[in-house]
Design an enzyme around this catalytic site. Structure first.
Site, mmCIF file in Angstrom:
data_model
loop_
_atom_site.group_PDB
_atom_site.id
_atom_site.type_symbol
_atom_site.label_atom_id
_atom_site.label_comp_id
_atom_site.label_asym_id
_atom_site.label_seq_id
_atom_site.Cartn_x
_atom_site.Cartn_y
_atom_site.Cartn_z
ATOM 1 N N ASP A 37 6.003 -3.131 -46.128
ATOM 2 C CA ASP A 37 5.595 -1.765 -46.367
ATOM 3 C C ASP A 37 5.072 -1.724 -47.808
ATOM 4 O OD1 ASP A 37 5.421 1.090 -46.009
ATOM 5 O OD2 ASP A 37 7.250 1.254 -47.190
ATOM 6 N N ASP B 2 4.601 1.563 -50.394
ATOM 7 C CA ASP B 2 5.336 2.428 -51.318
ATOM 8 C C ASP B 2 6.842 2.285 -51.102
ATOM 9 O OD1 ASP B 2 3.045 4.492 -52.381
ATOM 10 O OD2 ASP B 2 2.699 3.902 -50.311
ATOM 11 N N ASP C 241 11.351 0.022 -46.528
ATOM 12 C CA ASP C 241 12.427 0.824 -47.129
ATOM 13 C C ASP C 241 12.690 2.114 -46.364
ATOM 14 O OD1 ASP C 241 11.066 3.148 -49.412
ATOM 15 O OD2 ASP C 241 9.886 1.899 -48.078
#
Length: 221
Positions: A11, A13, A170
């Site tokens: 991922d 950000d 995250d």
């Protein structure tokens, strides 16, 4: 735990880069422009992974169902577009992680729900991404995460079977997407965890508290 991994996908950000300062500043400007008081950055950071939805909720208490949300989102996008590389950096340990993946001969890529409008200029501005073999945005395919299609697209671009890929993210939707794609999944807890987030309940194959911990996992594979 992870056998025969041939590529690693991430991922963006909250996993590779810390974009919270620019996201928070973009929406906070909207408050100030309306004569409202500025909010502390600590108010925005936990919701940075939720993008416009999270930022606007913190700044104005509005959800996507509100009739003003769409106009606020476009204003937020315009603000963010003007400053998205001012205070955005790779998390500590990420450049070293990528360097070591390359030394191990493991291609890597990015699968994000960020739209191409932002992903492309942001990744082009950061030297970190010059070695990425695939960068897939939220609008690259017909579906965004938690649908697995963006992960399948990244695997196709790397010419690696999805079952031989590891996906690191995250947010719970990252893990849901990775599992649906048949990939090994790793939850990163050093990024943006919302107030109610509990990575232990996401079903990831493993959890890491720092970028360097991923190398330890791969070393044990």
């Amino acid at each position: 735990m992870f056998s025969n991994i041939q590529a690693v996908l991430f991922d963006l950000d909250g996993t590779l880069i810390d974009s919270a300062p620019d996201l928070g500043a973009a929406v906070d400007k909207m408050r100030v422009d309306r004569g409202l008081s500025s909010l502390p950055f600590s108010s925005y950071r936990p919701m940075a992974g939720a993008g416009a939805r999270g930022m606007i909720d913190v700044a104005f208490g509005l959800t996507p169902e509100h009739p003003d949300f769409e106009a606020l989102r476009e204003e937020f996008f315009a603000n963010y577009e003007q400053r998205m590389t001012q205070n955005t950096y790779a998390f500590d340990g990420v450049p070293e992680l990528i360097e070591n993946l390359l030394l191990l001969g493991l291609p890597w890529g990015v699968v994000t729900n960020k739209s191409t409008r932002f992903t492309n200029p942001l990744t082009r501005a950061m030297p970190l991404f010059t070695s990425a073999g695939a960068i897939v945005s939220g609008d690259t395919t017909a579906h965004a995460k938690p649908h697995p299609e963006p992960l399948f697209e990244a695997a196709r671009r790397l010419a690696i079977d999805p079952s031989r890929c590891l996906y690191v993210g995250d947010d719970e939707r990252d893990i849901v997407a990775g599992l649906a794609a048949g990939m090994g999944t790793v939850a990163a807890t050093y990024g943006y965890l919302g107030h109610k987030a509990d990575p232990a309940k996401w079903g990831a194959h493993s959890i890491i508290n720092s970028p360097g911990a991923l190398l330890q996992l791969l070393a044990r594979a």
